[in-house]
Design an enzyme around this catalytic site. Structure first.
Site, mmCIF file in Angstrom:
data_model
loop_
_atom_site.group_PDB
_atom_site.id
_atom_site.type_symbol
_atom_site.label_atom_id
_atom_site.label_comp_id
_atom_site.label_asym_id
_atom_site.label_seq_id
_atom_site.Cartn_x
_atom_site.Cartn_y
_atom_site.Cartn_z
ATOM 1 N N ASP A 167 0.850 -1.197 0.000
ATOM 2 C CA ASP A 167 0.000 0.000 0.000
ATOM 3 C C ASP A 167 0.881 1.241 0.000
ATOM 4 O OD1 ASP A 167 -2.372 1.535 0.103
ATOM 5 O OD2 ASP A 167 -2.141 1.805 2.261
ATOM 6 N N SER A 168 0.285 2.362 -0.342
ATOM 7 C CA SER A 168 1.024 3.627 -0.282
ATOM 8 C C SER A 168 1.317 4.003 1.172
ATOM 9 C CB SER A 168 0.201 4.733 -0.944
ATOM 10 O OG SER A 168 -1.076 4.810 -0.332
ATOM 11 N N TYR B 61 -0.412 8.662 -2.634
ATOM 12 C CA TYR B 61 -0.362 8.383 -4.067
ATOM 13 C C TYR B 61 -1.550 9.052 -4.774
ATOM 14 C CZ TYR B 61 3.155 4.579 -3.784
ATOM 15 O OH TYR B 61 4.290 3.825 -3.627
ATOM 16 N N GLY B 62 -2.642 9.236 -4.020
ATOM 17 C CA GLY B 62 -3.920 9.653 -4.612
ATOM 18 C C GLY B 62 -3.912 10.996 -5.305
ATOM 19 N N CYS C 58 -3.594 -0.943 -2.313
ATOM 20 C CA CYS C 58 -3.833 0.472 -2.631
ATOM 21 C C CYS C 58 -4.699 0.586 -3.888
ATOM 22 C CB CYS C 58 -2.479 1.142 -2.865
ATOM 23 S SG CYS C 58 -2.608 2.886 -3.256
ATOM 24 N N ASN C 59 -5.852 1.217 -3.744
ATOM 25 C CA ASN C 59 -6.743 1.393 -4.904
ATOM 26 C C ASN C 59 -6.080 2.233 -5.988
ATOM 27 O OD1 ASN C 59 -9.944 0.682 -4.204
ATOM 28 N ND2 ASN C 59 -8.604 0.890 -2.446
ATOM 29 N N THR C 60 -5.347 3.270 -5.557
ATOM 30 C CA THR C 60 -4.716 4.168 -6.527
ATOM 31 C C THR C 60 -3.656 3.415 -7.336
ATOM 32 O OG1 THR C 60 -5.109 5.978 -4.976
ATOM 33 C CG2 THR C 60 -3.557 6.390 -6.754
ATOM 34 N N GLU D 70 -6.970 9.551 8.815
ATOM 35 C CA GLU D 70 -5.635 9.520 9.438
ATOM 36 C C GLU D 70 -5.604 10.341 10.726
ATOM 37 O OE1 GLU D 70 -2.259 9.599 6.960
ATOM 38 O OE2 GLU D 70 -3.001 7.768 6.014
ATOM 39 N N CYS E 75 -11.109 3.033 -1.713
ATOM 40 C CA CYS E 75 -9.876 3.551 -1.107
ATOM 41 C C CYS E 75 -9.640 2.763 0.186
ATOM 42 C CB CYS E 75 -10.032 5.042 -0.821
ATOM 43 S SG CYS E 75 -8.676 5.740 0.139
ATOM 44 N N THR E 76 -8.362 2.512 0.451
ATOM 45 C CA THR E 76 -7.996 1.715 1.632
ATOM 46 C C THR E 76 -8.556 2.259 2.947
ATOM 47 O OG1 THR E 76 -5.978 3.044 1.589
ATOM 48 C CG2 THR E 76 -5.823 0.773 0.785
ATOM 49 N N HIS E 77 -8.741 3.596 3.015
ATOM 50 C CA HIS E 77 -9.118 4.206 4.296
ATOM 51 C C HIS E 77 -10.614 4.146 4.585
ATOM 52 C CE1 HIS E 77 -5.095 5.652 3.813
ATOM 53 N NE2 HIS E 77 -5.138 6.416 4.893
HETATM 54 N N1 DGL Z 1 -3.992 3.879 -0.432
HETATM 55 C C1 DGL Z 1 -4.650 4.916 -1.204
HETATM 56 C C2 DGL Z 1 -5.822 4.296 -1.960
HETATM 57 O O1 DGL Z 1 -6.363 3.272 -1.596
HETATM 58 C C3 DGL Z 1 -5.126 6.061 -0.322
HETATM 59 C C4 DGL Z 1 -3.992 6.886 0.266
HETATM 60 C C5 DGL Z 1 -3.137 7.585 -0.791
HETATM 61 O O2 DGL Z 1 -3.639 8.513 -1.470
HETATM 62 O O3 DGL Z 1 -1.984 7.189 -0.952
HETATM 63 O O4 DGL Z 1 -6.220 4.829 -2.975
#
Ligand code: DGL
Length: 274
Positions: free
Chosen positions: A10-11, A42-43, A74-76, A151, A189-191
């Site tokens: 993940d990012s 990363y987003g 990570c979705n991004t 966060e 998104c992971t969050h």
């Molecule tokens: N992990 C990123 C996602 O799932 C979210 C956090 C980021 O922007 O890096 O898209």
């Protein structure tokens, strides 16, 4: 215990929500997690940069930590760098977009699906394309305020609830302008799994909330079930988890438990370069 070493990337530490879902299905497997916290988020970055960071991270997990299977939590990175990752490593790679879209397809009756995600994921239209391949219409919404709120630990906070409702209302208005009646919402998104209670309160009744982390864990489980079973772990074997981060190790250790649902233990610092 033997069995495949499963790398999870993940990012940052949000991807621990995916590791948590994996642990629920494979409580005796061996995991190595990397959060690229030095280069988070990363987003808001470009495809080129995300692809470079993600490929380097994938190589770390495979070449230096012997991962035999990679889950891109990570979705991004899944949306913008899946091909770059597949080219960088010679092990199977599973992203979160396809399983998320698949779960939405199983849930929707109206054929219209809403997706909340980062700016980069939405700009890639990866979810909309995955929906289209299944004959669905996807309405995507970039929700850049949600990652910082999570966060900050504001997962059950009036401000977060208000922000969520604003994003949702905008997405619902867009859907109805396009003549769509979405009945599923993908957490892209992971969050966002940490916002599930808030989101479930905010969506109109009849809208299913789809967690792409859970859908992904199920797909990984199905593709590895035989190998995990063949490893012959006994009931009392516990999962092995090693965590690495490229920066902010103390923050990872402190906040990671919220995402993982258990203590993350000690996290090792790793330098992947600039
Ligand atoms: N992990 C990123 C996602 O799932 C979210 C956090 C980021 O922007 O890096 O898209």
């Amino acid at each position: 215990m033997s069995g495949p070493v499963i790398g999870v990337f993940d990012s940052g530490f949000g991807g621990l929500t995916v590791l948590r879902a994996l642990l629920e299905r494979m409580p005796q497997a061996e995991f190595v997690f990397l959060g690229d916290t030095a280069r988070l988020p990363y987003g808001s970055k470009s495809q080129r940069t995300i692809a470079r960071y993600a490929a380097e991270s994938a190589r770390f997990l495979v070449e230096r930590q012997a991962a035999e299977y990679l889950v891109i939590a990570c979705n991004t990175a899944s949306a913008l760098a899946l091909e770059a990752i597949q080219e960088a490593v010679a092990v199977p790679v599973m992203g979160v977009i396809e399983p998320g879209a698949e779960a939405a397809a199983a849930a929707t009756k109206t054929g219209a699906v809403m997706v909340m995600a980062t700016e980069a994921t939405v700009a890639s239209h990866a979810y909309a394309a995955a929906c289209r391949r299944r004959g669905l219409r996807g309405v995507e919404k970039a929700c850049p305020l949600l990652v910082p709120l999570v966060e900050e630990g504001w997962t059950d906070h009036a401000v977060t609830e208000q922000v969520v409702r604003i994003y949702l209302d905008e997405m619902l208005a867009e859907s109805s302008a396009a003549g769509l009646r979405p009945d599923a919402l993908v957490l892209g998104c992971t969050h966002y799994p940490l916002l599930r209670p808030v989101l479930e309160r905010a969506v109109p009744s009849g809208v299913a909330v789809i967690d792409s982390a859970e859908a992904t864990a199920e797909r990984v489980f199905l593709s590895l079930a035989e190998r995990v079973a063949a490893a012959g772990a006994s009931e009392c074997d516990a999962a092995q988890i090693r965590c690495f981060a490229t920066d902010s190790v103390a923050k990872f250790e402190r906040l990671g438990s919220r995402f993982l649902g258990q203590a993350v233990g000690s996290v090792e610092l790793v330098d992947l370069g600039g």
